[in-house]
Design a protein around this motif. Structure first.
Motif, PDB file in Angstrom:
ATOM      1  N   ASP A 120       0.914  -1.156  -0.043  1.00  0.00           N
ATOM      2  CA  ASP A 120       0.014  -0.096   0.019  1.00  0.00           C
ATOM      3  C   ASP A 120       0.826   1.140  -0.096  1.00  0.00           C
ATOM      4  OD1 ASP A 120      -2.230   1.743  -0.076  1.00  0.00           O
ATOM      5  OD2 ASP A 120      -2.414   1.521   2.413  1.00  0.00           O
ATOM      6  N   SER A 136     -10.464  -3.354   2.902  1.00  0.00           N
ATOM      7  CA  SER A 136      -9.564  -4.132   1.973  1.00  0.00           C
ATOM      8  C   SER A 136     -10.654  -5.236   1.176  1.00  0.00           C
ATOM      9  CB  SER A 136      -8.549  -5.190   2.697  1.00  0.00           C
ATOM     10  OG  SER A 136      -8.176  -6.214   1.893  1.00  0.00           O
ATOM     11  N   ASN A 137     -10.758  -5.182  -0.187  1.00  0.00           N
ATOM     12  CA  ASN A 137     -11.415  -6.070  -1.062  1.00  0.00           C
ATOM     13  C   ASN A 137     -10.590  -7.093  -1.656  1.00  0.00           C
ATOM     14  OD1 ASN A 137     -14.076  -4.514  -0.411  1.00  0.00           O
ATOM     15  ND2 ASN A 137     -12.885  -2.861  -1.432  1.00  0.00           N
ATOM     16  N   GLU A 155      -6.592 -10.740  -6.227  1.00  0.00           N
ATOM     17  CA  GLU A 155      -6.562  -9.470  -6.285  1.00  0.00           C
ATOM     18  C   GLU A 155      -7.256  -8.636  -4.990  1.00  0.00           C
ATOM     19  OE1 GLU A 155      -8.535  -6.930  -9.895  1.00  0.00           O
ATOM     20  OE2 GLU A 155      -9.935  -7.053  -8.524  1.00  0.00           O
ATOM     21  N   GLU A 156      -6.223  -7.840  -4.527  1.00  0.00           N
ATOM     22  CA  GLU A 156      -6.545  -7.041  -3.306  1.00  0.00           C
ATOM     23  C   GLU A 156      -6.658  -5.675  -3.761  1.00  0.00           C
ATOM     24  OE1 GLU A 156      -5.431  -6.742   1.482  1.00  0.00           O
ATOM     25  OE2 GLU A 156      -3.849  -7.394  -0.007  1.00  0.00           O
ATOM     26  N   THR A 157      -7.724  -4.814  -3.484  1.00  0.00           N
ATOM     27  CA  THR A 157      -7.723  -3.528  -3.291  1.00  0.00           C
ATOM     28  C   THR A 157      -7.874  -2.884  -2.187  1.00  0.00           C
ATOM     29  OG1 THR A 157      -9.111  -3.712  -5.621  1.00  0.00           O
ATOM     30  CG2 THR A 157      -9.235  -1.385  -4.541  1.00  0.00           C
ATOM     31  N   LYS A 159      -8.640   0.586   0.143  1.00  0.00           N
ATOM     32  CA  LYS A 159      -9.347   1.844   0.078  1.00  0.00           C
ATOM     33  C   LYS A 159      -9.278   2.360   1.567  1.00  0.00           C
ATOM     34  CE  LYS A 159     -13.433   2.020  -1.820  1.00  0.00           C
ATOM     35  NZ  LYS A 159     -14.619   1.809  -2.168  1.00  0.00           N
ATOM     36  N   VAL A 164      -9.390   4.624  -3.349  1.00  0.00           N
ATOM     37  CA  VAL A 164      -8.294   3.530  -3.541  1.00  0.00           C
ATOM     38  C   VAL A 164      -6.941   3.991  -3.528  1.00  0.00           C
ATOM     39  CG1 VAL A 164      -7.638   1.767  -5.425  1.00  0.00           C
ATOM     40  CG2 VAL A 164      -9.930   2.479  -5.069  1.00  0.00           C
ATOM     41  N   SER A 166      -4.345   1.512  -3.383  1.00  0.00           N
ATOM     42  CA  SER A 166      -3.299   0.451  -3.919  1.00  0.00           C
ATOM     43  C   SER A 166      -4.303  -0.817  -4.626  1.00  0.00           C
ATOM     44  CB  SER A 166      -2.429  -0.179  -3.254  1.00  0.00           C
ATOM     45  OG  SER A 166      -3.168  -1.036  -2.054  1.00  0.00           O
ATOM     46  N   VAL A 167      -3.922  -1.384  -5.387  1.00  0.00           N
ATOM     47  CA  VAL A 167      -4.522  -2.609  -6.297  1.00  0.00           C
ATOM     48  C   VAL A 167      -3.173  -3.735  -6.531  1.00  0.00           C
ATOM     49  CG1 VAL A 167      -5.736  -3.643  -7.805  1.00  0.00           C
ATOM     50  CG2 VAL A 167      -6.201  -1.186  -7.206  1.00  0.00           C
ATOM     51  N   SER A 168      -3.304  -4.597  -6.027  1.00  0.00           N
ATOM     52  CA  SER A 168      -2.384  -5.565  -6.330  1.00  0.00           C
ATOM     53  C   SER A 168      -2.876  -7.118  -6.738  1.00  0.00           C
ATOM     54  CB  SER A 168      -1.447  -5.921  -5.047  1.00  0.00           C
ATOM     55  OG  SER A 168      -2.216  -6.241  -3.894  1.00  0.00           O
ATOM     56  N   HIS A 169      -1.913  -7.732  -7.444  1.00  0.00           N
ATOM     57  CA  HIS A 169      -2.340  -9.085  -7.931  1.00  0.00           C
ATOM     58  C   HIS A 169      -1.395 -10.124  -7.475  1.00  0.00           C
ATOM     59  CE1 HIS A 169      -4.901  -6.489 -10.705  1.00  0.00           C
ATOM     60  NE2 HIS A 169      -5.661  -7.409 -10.372  1.00  0.00           N
TER      61      HIS A 169
END
Length: 279
Positions: A120, A136-137, A155-157, A159, A164, A166-169
């Motif tokens: 993040d 966290s989604n 996949e984690e987003t 907020k 938002v 960060s977005v990670s895979h």
């Protein structure tokens, strides 16, 4: 049609129907089920205000595979490697609940006024004590399921205050023949990793129409030494795709870099029993 033929046809249809309802997946294909869960929490910041926390998880997991023994083994692999479940947890619903709770626990600060999540990043002028909501989604699904290989994507987003940040895979791959997690050693010779890293850079230049690394730098890829072979990859019908967290090899505005190398272009680097030889 004679009554005898009609009776035989009916018996055949009933036999097929019963076979379809029997336990176990005789074809060896992994079939999935999806479940979701929401966990909440909170903590008091150093200024006395409360930060509310939420973890939303949607998980696609193995529900049917070969027979009951094979399914139990695959589900245990999934829970251990994808959901990071302790060995004592056996039921999938319990594992999903543990995973959602772990997200809350990991992101609850040990000291007031500090809410950080892995991978993040926030602007330097963003005062974390002002965070009133943390969410966290996480969505876990399958991106490849063929040739006795299955690839899961997490996949984690993140907020903060509905923004938002960060977005990670992250990817986990399983070999359904040996029933274990796939590592780089299952694919490539140890002495080939540096060459594959160079090929990743070359492929990135091709993808971005850059003639050299300086042009990649101009495009925002500022940290090319970090562009190396990692375990964060997944299988595709045509090749292996590596994914890199945002800001690791490029500025945040570039997003999350992904680079695919065709199986044919990896042939010189394969180990003797490489799983890639199945593809």
């Amino acid at each position: 049609m004679s009554p005898k033929i009609s009776l035989l046809a009916l018996i055949a249809l009933l036999t097929l129907a019963l076979a379809g309802c029997s336990s176990g997946n005789k074809s060896g294909e992994v079939k999935l089920a999806t479940d979701s869960l929401v966990e909440t929490g909170s903590f008091k910041k150093s200024n006395g205000e409360v930060c509310k926390m939420k973890a939303n998880v949607v998980v696609s997991y193995p529900q049917d595979f070969k027979d009951s023994t094979a399914l139990a083994g695959l589900q245990q692999l999934f829970m251990t490697n994808v959901l990071k479940t302790p060995s004592g947890v056996k039921a999938m619903k319990e594992a999903i609940k543990f995973y959602a709770q772990s997200i809350i626990n990991q992101n609850t600060p040990s000291q007031y006024g500090n809410t950080r999540a892995s991978n993040d990043s926030i602007d330097d002028d963003y005062d974390e004590i002002d965070i009133d909501q943390f969410e966290s989604n996480v969505v876990i699904n399958v991106v490849f399921n063929d040739n006795d290989v299955i690839s899961f994507c997490k996949e984690e987003t993140i907020k903060k205050n509905d923004q938002v940040t960060s977005v990670s895979h992250h990817y986990v791959n399983f070999d359904l023949q040996s029933m274990k997690r796939i590592t780089l050693n299952d694919l490539f010779r140890d002495d080939s990793l540096d060459k594959i890293s160079q090929q990743l850079k070359s492929q990135l230049m091709d993808d971005k129409d850059a003639s050299n690394e300086d042009e990649l730098n101009d495009l925002g890829y500022f940290n090319l030494p970090n562009l190396t072979v990692t375990g964060n990859f997944y299988f595709t019908p045509s090749g292996i795709t590596w994914s890199y967290d945002p800001s690791v090899v490029a500025v945040a505005s570039v997003g999350e870099p992904t680079i695919n190398i065709d199986y044919d272009d990896l042939q010189d680097y394969l180990s003797d029993d490489s799983i890639i030889k199945r593809m």
